[in-house]
Design an enzyme around this catalytic site. Structure first.
Site, PDB file in Angstrom:
ATOM      1  N   SER A 143      -1.548  -7.104  -7.553  1.00 58.16           N
ATOM      2  CA  SER A 143      -0.400  -7.600  -8.176  1.00 58.16           C
ATOM      3  C   SER A 143       0.124  -6.537  -8.994  1.00 58.16           C
ATOM      4  CB  SER A 143      -0.663  -8.682  -9.189  1.00 58.16           C
ATOM      5  OG  SER A 143       0.553  -8.926  -9.926  1.00 58.16           O
ATOM      6  N   TYR A 157      -3.366 -14.688 -16.035  1.00 57.60           N
ATOM      7  CA  TYR A 157      -3.174 -14.454 -14.647  1.00 57.60           C
ATOM      8  C   TYR A 157      -3.227 -12.873 -14.549  1.00 57.60           C
ATOM      9  CZ  TYR A 157      -1.206 -13.484  -9.965  1.00 57.60           C
ATOM     10  OH  TYR A 157      -0.901 -13.067  -8.489  1.00 57.60           O
TER      11      TYR A 157
END
Length: 297
Positions: A143, A157
């Site tokens: 990510s 997250y």
């Protein structure tokens, strides 16, 4: 050349798109999906229908990355049917949104269980076979939040994806002498085309959420809207699947260590370029340059 690929978290989003794209490219793809006979039975049926319609070798396998027995059974099934695994793709992930204080430690641990420990369960099941082969590819779907812009209300997250990235970097050096390559594909914030936001979890402590709402009312909606506004109109989530196919199809020994697909350009690539250069320079300084590339067995 056709390869056997196992991908986790392939019921929807990046995983489903990637499984289909790899199958179209001529590979034998095992789409790891949890609860194939229950909640995800429709997704499993869709994958079978896609394989039949397009004449590709796309199969599904029951795989829950939070369960070592499930992971072990999935890997055993792939090996029994295909006799080898050439590529493993760590794609399974779970997003949560909300003020960080409102998450209990147990809730944050659950995010780590899927995004971090899940990769370790899969590696422990599959790496002995890749090491015995003397060749393979471990591809991690990361990510851009690991090093790029980090809007609030996504901390658990972001922290988990950062931990996964650190594992990937260390594994790369530890697997190189076994002939196993590592690639990290880094998507940016795609706010459409995936179920990350729609299926994301929320903190159970609603009292603390309410306390934050006094000063941060509607913040998550603002973040999602502004991320969407940053993306070009033609930003397509399938670009992530295409990038993964390109990595898998690249010649052995020539696969990139890291690839960014970030239409919003949150700065992650710039920071990663520096970090990866420093890593390479440091390994060279301590006499471990050979760990920067896989060794043929």
């Amino acid at each position: 050349m056709s390869q056997t690929v196992l991908i986790t978290g392939a019921s929807s989003g990046f995983g489903a798109l990637t499984a289909r794209a790899l199958a179209r490219a001529g590979h034998t793809v095992y789409a790891g999906i949890r609860d194939t006979a229950g909640r995800n039975a429709p997704r499993t049926a869709e994958a079978a229908a896609y394989a039949a319609e397009h004449g590709v070798d796309l199969r599904t396998v029951e795989l829950d990355v939070t369960s070592q027995p499930s992971v072990d059974a999935a890997v055993d099934q792939v090996l029994a049917e295909a006799d080898r695994i050439d590529v493993v793709i760590h794609n399974a992930g779970h997003m949560v949104t909300g003020p960080t204080e409102a998450f209990t430690p147990e809730e944050i641990a659950g995010v780590y269980d899927t995004n971090v420990l899940g990769t370790q369960r899969v590696n422990r099941a599959v790496l002995p076979h890749l090491r015995a082969q003397g060749r393979g590819l471990v591809l991690w779907v990361g990510s851009s939040s690991t090093r790029g812009g980090t809007p609030p209300y996504l901390a658990p997250y972001f922290a988990a994806k950062a931990a996964m990235d650190s594992l990937a970097v260390s594994y790369a050096a530890e697997l190189a002498r076994f002939g196993i390559e590592t690639s990290i594909v880094v998507p940016g914030a795609f706010t459409s085309g995936t179920n990350h936001f729609a299926n994301g979890g929320h903190p159970a402590d609603r009292a603390r959420v309410a306390a934050y709402e006094k000063l941060y009312a509607g913040l998550m909606e603002q973040v999602a809207g502004r991320l969407a506004a940053l993306a070009p109109a033609d930003a397509d989530v399938s670009a992530v699947a295409d990038a993964i196919v390109a990595v898998v199809d690249a010649p052995y020994g020539k696969r990139p260590f890291r690839v960014h697909i970030d239409p919003s350009d949150d700065g992650s690539q710039e920071v990663s370029d520096v970090a990866d250069r420093i890593r390479a320079t440091f390994l060279d300084r301590i006499g471990l340059t050979d760990l920067l590339a896989p060794h043929l067995a």
